[in-house]
Design an enzyme around this catalytic site. Sequence first.
Site, PDB file in Angstrom:
ATOM      1  N   HIS A 370       7.212  -3.604   3.305  1.00  0.00           N
ATOM      2  CA  HIS A 370       5.752  -3.469   3.402  1.00  0.00           C
ATOM      3  C   HIS A 370       5.085  -3.772   2.068  1.00  0.00           C
ATOM      4  CE1 HIS A 370       4.880   0.590   1.531  1.00  0.00           C
ATOM      5  NE2 HIS A 370       6.159   0.788   1.795  1.00  0.00           N
ATOM      6  N   ASP A 380       6.998   2.109  -4.857  1.00  0.00           N
ATOM      7  CA  ASP A 380       6.780   2.082  -3.418  1.00  0.00           C
ATOM      8  C   ASP A 380       5.456   1.393  -3.122  1.00  0.00           C
ATOM      9  OD1 ASP A 380       6.728   2.530  -0.696  1.00  0.00           O
ATOM     10  OD2 ASP A 380       6.351   4.677  -0.858  1.00  0.00           O
ATOM     11  N   GLU A 418       1.944   0.084   6.261  1.00  0.00           N
ATOM     12  CA  GLU A 418       3.146   0.899   6.481  1.00  0.00           C
ATOM     13  C   GLU A 418       2.900   2.349   6.124  1.00  0.00           C
ATOM     14  OE1 GLU A 418       6.980   2.849   5.154  1.00  0.00           O
ATOM     15  OE2 GLU A 418       5.089   2.507   4.090  1.00  0.00           O
ATOM     16  N   GLU A 419       2.143   2.565   5.048  1.00  0.00           N
ATOM     17  CA  GLU A 419       1.952   3.939   4.575  1.00  0.00           C
ATOM     18  C   GLU A 419       1.216   4.815   5.591  1.00  0.00           C
ATOM     19  OE1 GLU A 419       3.525   5.073   2.307  1.00  0.00           O
ATOM     20  OE2 GLU A 419       3.823   3.652   0.669  1.00  0.00           O
ATOM     21  N   GLU A 427       3.636  -2.978  15.106  1.00  0.00           N
ATOM     22  CA  GLU A 427       2.777  -3.845  15.928  1.00  0.00           C
ATOM     23  C   GLU A 427       3.439  -5.205  16.148  1.00  0.00           C
ATOM     24  OE1 GLU A 427       0.157  -2.251  17.366  1.00  0.00           O
ATOM     25  OE2 GLU A 427       1.214  -0.720  16.221  1.00  0.00           O
ATOM     26  N   ASP A 447      12.547  -1.675   1.090  1.00  0.00           N
ATOM     27  CA  ASP A 447      11.209  -1.124   0.853  1.00  0.00           C
ATOM     28  C   ASP A 447      11.091  -0.777  -0.629  1.00  0.00           C
ATOM     29  OD1 ASP A 447       8.974   0.515   0.627  1.00  0.00           O
ATOM     30  OD2 ASP A 447       9.367   1.660   2.439  1.00  0.00           O
TER      31      ASP A 447
END
Length: 740
Positions: A370, A380, A418-419, A427, A447
Site C-alpha cells: 500500500h 509504514d 490500506e490504513e 476492492e 508492506d
Amino acid sequence: MMKEVLIGTLCGAGLFTIGILIGHFGIKKDSAPSWVNDVGKDVDEKLIQQFLSEVDAAQIQENLRELTKKPHMATTAGDEETVQFVLKRWQDPETGLEKAWRQEYQVYLSFPNPEKPNKVTVVNQSDAVLFTVREKEKPYYPEQEDPEVVQPYAAYSPAGHPKGKLVYANQGKASDYEYLNKTIDLRGTIAITRYGGAGRGDKAINAAVYGVVGVLVYTDPLDMNDGHLSEDKTYPNSWYLPPTGVERGAYSRDFGDLLTPYLAAKEETYRIPPEDITGIPPIPTQPIGFEDARALICELGGEKAPSDWQRGFNCTYNLGGPGFKSTSHFNNSDVQLDIFNYEKIVNSSNVMGVITGSVEPDRYVIYGNHRDSWVHGAIDPSSGTSVMLEITRVLGRMVKQGKWRPRRSIIFGSWGAEEFGLIGSAEYTEEYFTKLSERTVGYINVDISVFANATLRASAMPSMQNVIFQASKQVTAPGFDSTSVYDNWIRYSNRTSPTHGVIPRVGYLNGAGSDYAAFVHYLGIASIDMSYTYDRSKTNARIYPAYHTAYDTFDYASKYIDPGFVSHQAVGRTAGNILIRLADSLLLPFNCGDYAESLEAYLNTAVTLYEAKLKAKNISMEPLKHAVANFRKAAEQLDKMIQDSDLANETPLKVRKINDQLMLMDRAFLNPLAFTHEYGFRHVIWASSSSGKATFPGIADAFAKAESSGLATDWQKVHYHLSVAAQAIEGAADMLSEVI
C-alpha cells in the site's frame, strides 16, 4: 471408383502427417520457432544473479526520501502526489513497466474535523477544565510541524461529547470489562485502555456492552519502549516513542470498503446505509500519548488493578473508583471527550502496472504494497514502496532492453487507503474476483519492508516455504560478508521440521494485518508477507515504536531503523528473487509436502486438545484424520510424479496441468459458509481465531464456545466445523490427485 479415391486420399493424408512429424522432430531445436524453446524453458539462474547485483541500496534510499517529503494520508493532496510519483516511475520509457494506470474507487473514509479539533479534558463539577490532553504531538523537527500532519484520531469513531468517571480497562478485551463489571458499575463511565490484546475497534465495541460511553486508547511504555519514559531516552535520541507520540489507526473490524461489502466500490455501486455498518466503535473513541495517559492513570482511585494489568508507569495502576483518588486534584472530576469526526465518500486510487508474460500471459504473479500512510509513513508503508519501486526499476529495464520477459505475467499493485481497512486491495479483489480466482499463481506482499535490521521474517502458505528458503539462501545478510539471509534468519527464529530438520520459522497468514488478507482469505491465493525485523530477545516492542505517529519520518528510518538501507536492499533482493521464480519457473516452486506437514501439526494439536471430550459427545475426529492422511498421500504421489518426469521434454499441457493443480490447491480450502459472521474469511485453514490455539480455527473457536456454554447446539457447531475442515482437506487432496 469412390473406394479407390478414398483409399488414395487417406494414404496421402497419412504420408503428409508422417512428413510433418519427421520434419518437426528432424529439425534442429535451434531452428524451431522461438516459442518452442520458451515453452520448455526454466528459470534462468544467471538472470537472478544479475537482478541481485542490480538492486541498489542508494536507489531505495532516494525513493524513500522522495516518498516521505510530505504527509500522504489516503485521498489527501499528499497521497495524490505519491500516485503521480509511482505512475511516473512505472511509465518511464527506459526503466518503467509495459503498462501502468490508476484505478479509482469511491470509498467511505473517516476524518477529524480540522476546524473543530478533537479534545479530551478533565472537568470538575462546575465544568471548569482542570487538564487538557495534547491535540498534536510535540515537534522535534519541521516534519512534525507540517500543516498536513493529521491530528491523532480514531478513524470510524463516531462524533459525540460523552462525559463520565474514568476507569482503567487494561487492553479493552471482553474479559477485561467483564472483570471490571464485577465490582464497578460501568454505566456512564469513560474507559482508558492500552493498545494490544484486542483490535482497536473492539476496545470500544466491548465497552459499550457494559454501558461505557467513551474510550481512550494509549500506548504503554512497557509494551513499546521497554519501559523508557523520558525524552532523553526516546526519539530523536533513540528509536523509542516520545511521550507525546500517538498511534493513529482505523478502528474498524472488517477489511474493504464498509459500505460495499463483497462489491467493488465503484461510483454507481449499491451502498448499505451507514447505520448498518458493523464492527466499528458505537461510542466516541480517541487515542492519546502515554504522557497524558500517565497523568490520568496515576491519579485513579479504587482497587488496585490485577498484577498483569500493571505496566510501565512508576505508579500503581488502579481500576478507578470509578474516578480519581480523593487526594487527587482531579477528585470528583469527570473526563470529557469532544469528538468531531465525520465520514464521507471520497475517491481513492490504486496504481497498477504490468509486465506481460511470454508463454502464459493468462497466469498472474501479483506483487503489492500500500501507498497511503497516516503521516509521513517512512516505515509504514514507504519502506515497502521504496523496495517495490527498485524491483520494478531493475526488472523494467531488463524488459525494455530485451534481456528478459517472464514466462507468466507480473502485476504490481500500489494499493490505496490500506490504513482505513485494506481498502484498495480488497476492492481490487472484489472487482476482479473471477479472473483473479482462476488465473493468479501467487501474491507477494511487502508492506513494511524493514521494522529493524536484525533478521528476515516471513509468513506464508506452507507450500511457499521452499521458494522463500531458496531465495533467502542466495542473498547475503546485511552486515555479513559470507552469511546468507537464510543462515542469519535461522539463528533468530527456527523450528524443527519432521522432514527438513532445523529450519527458519515461517509464520502463517491467519489474520488480516496487511493487504494479503483479501488474497488469502477471500480468494484462496498462495501468498507471502515478508520484512526485515528486530531481535526479539533485545526488545519487547509490540512493533517499531514510531508506528502510525508523526515521528515515522525519513530521519527516523535512516538513523534508527536501517542506516545505509542495506536491510531494505536485502528484502528487495529476496522478494524480487521469489517474484522471478514464481513468474519464470517451468514448474511452480510449490511444495505440497510442506503443506501436509502443517496440516499434520494442526491435527496433532486438535487431537490432543479435543478428541477425548468430543468422544464423550459422540463426535468422531476420524474423518479429519482420514482427510489429513489422504492429503499427505496425494502430496507424495504428486511429488513422485514430478520427480519421475522430464518436464522440459514433456508436452506443455502436462506442465500446465500440474501447475494448475498446485495453483488451485488452496482454492479447495475455501468455504463461503464456514465463517458467515466474519467478513471476507473463507479459507478454513488460515481464518483468524480467537481461541489462541495453533489448530483449525473453526474447530478451535467452536470448541471454546461449546465448552463455555455447554449447549448441545454449540457442540453441534463443533461437529459442523470438523466436517467443514475434513471435507476441505479432502477437496485439496483431490486437487493434487490425477484428474480422473
